[in-house]
Design a protein around this motif. Structure first.
Motif, short mmCIF file in Angstrom:
data_model
loop_
_atom_site.label_atom_id
_atom_site.label_comp_id
_atom_site.label_asym_id
_atom_site.label_seq_id
_atom_site.Cartn_x
_atom_site.Cartn_y
_atom_site.Cartn_z
N LYS A 129 0.86 -1.19 0.00
CA LYS A 129 0.00 0.00 0.00
C LYS A 129 0.89 1.23 0.00
O LYS A 129 1.63 1.48 0.96
N THR A 130 0.84 1.98 -1.10
CA THR A 130 1.70 3.16 -1.26
C THR A 130 1.15 4.05 -2.36
O THR A 130 0.44 3.59 -3.25
N THR A 131 1.51 5.33 -2.30
CA THR A 131 1.22 6.23 -3.41
C THR A 131 2.43 6.36 -4.33
O THR A 131 2.34 6.95 -5.39
N ASN A 132 3.56 5.79 -3.91
CA ASN A 132 4.81 5.84 -4.69
C ASN A 132 4.95 4.56 -5.49
O ASN A 132 5.80 3.72 -5.20
N ILE A 133 4.12 4.39 -6.50
CA ILE A 133 4.12 3.13 -7.25
C ILE A 133 5.23 3.09 -8.29
O ILE A 133 5.75 4.11 -8.72
N CYS A 134 5.57 1.87 -8.68
CA CYS A 134 6.48 1.61 -9.79
C CYS A 134 5.64 0.98 -10.90
O CYS A 134 4.67 0.28 -10.63
N PRO A 135 6.00 1.20 -12.15
CA PRO A 135 5.23 0.63 -13.26
C PRO A 135 5.29 -0.91 -13.26
O PRO A 135 6.29 -1.49 -12.82
N PRO A 136 4.24 -1.55 -13.76
CA PRO A 136 4.28 -3.01 -13.89
C PRO A 136 5.51 -3.46 -14.67
O PRO A 136 5.93 -2.81 -15.63
N GLY A 137 6.10 -4.56 -14.22
CA GLY A 137 7.32 -5.07 -14.84
C GLY A 137 8.59 -4.64 -14.15
O GLY A 137 9.65 -5.22 -14.37
N THR A 138 8.50 -3.63 -13.29
CA THR A 138 9.68 -3.11 -12.59
C THR A 138 10.16 -4.12 -11.55
O THR A 138 9.37 -4.67 -10.79
N LYS A 139 11.47 -4.34 -11.51
CA LYS A 139 12.07 -5.17 -10.47
C LYS A 139 12.38 -4.26 -9.28
O LYS A 139 12.97 -3.21 -9.47
N ILE A 140 11.96 -4.69 -8.08
CA ILE A 140 12.20 -3.87 -6.90
C ILE A 140 12.85 -4.71 -5.80
O ILE A 140 12.72 -5.94 -5.77
N LYS A 141 13.56 -4.01 -4.92
CA LYS A 141 14.17 -4.62 -3.74
C LYS A 141 13.30 -4.24 -2.54
O LYS A 141 12.83 -3.11 -2.44
N ILE A 142 13.11 -5.21 -1.64
CA ILE A 142 12.22 -5.01 -0.50
C ILE A 142 12.92 -5.47 0.78
O ILE A 142 13.55 -6.53 0.81
N ILE A 143 12.80 -4.64 1.82
CA ILE A 143 13.20 -5.04 3.18
C ILE A 143 11.92 -5.07 3.99
O ILE A 143 11.29 -4.04 4.21
N LEU A 144 11.53 -6.26 4.40
CA LEU A 144 10.27 -6.49 5.10
C LEU A 144 10.55 -6.75 6.58
O LEU A 144 11.32 -7.65 6.91
N THR A 145 9.93 -5.95 7.45
CA THR A 145 10.13 -6.09 8.88
C THR A 145 8.98 -6.89 9.48
O THR A 145 7.87 -6.39 9.59
N ILE A 146 9.28 -8.15 9.83
CA ILE A 146 8.28 -9.03 10.44
C ILE A 146 8.18 -8.73 11.94
O ILE A 146 7.11 -8.67 12.50
#
Length: 112
Positions: free
Chosen positions: A40-57
């Protein structure tokens, strides 16, 4: 419109950072599945974009992963709390660390 996917998505909110080169943008998950997550964000990337994610569990469980944006819906920042799905659907392509933790979490949530 009916859901077209067979994937069970689990409503869960986790803090995360994401980005193309470096994960610098802050956001939250709205739901997760073993195959991906919704950011959930307003800072979207276009479909097909590869992104890096750091997820805090949790404080001691921080996962690093990569994904590909499958779809995105952009809305103005002041509308993010009104619009049902504002953000990006991301398919996980690779875990750098924490794959077992993530899969165990999904299994635990499905068992509830």
């Amino acid at each position: 419109m009916a859901e077209k996917r067979d994937i069970i998505r689990l409503r869960k909110r986790f803090a995360l950072r994401f980005g193309v080169d470096e994960p610098v943008r802050m956001a939250f998950t709205e739901d997760i599945s073993p195959e991906g997550l919704f950011i959930k964000t307003t800072n979207i990337c276009p479909p097909g974009t590869k992104i890096k994610i750091i997820l805090t569990i949790s404080n001691d469980q921080i996962l690093h992963l990569e994904g590909r944006v499958m779809w995105a819906k952009k809305v103005p920042p002041q509308m993010i709390h009104i619009v049902k799905k504002c953000g990006m659907g991301v398919r996980i392509t690779r875990f750098i660390n924490g794959e077992e933790i993530y899969q165990n979490l999904c299994n635990e949530l499905m068992a509830r």
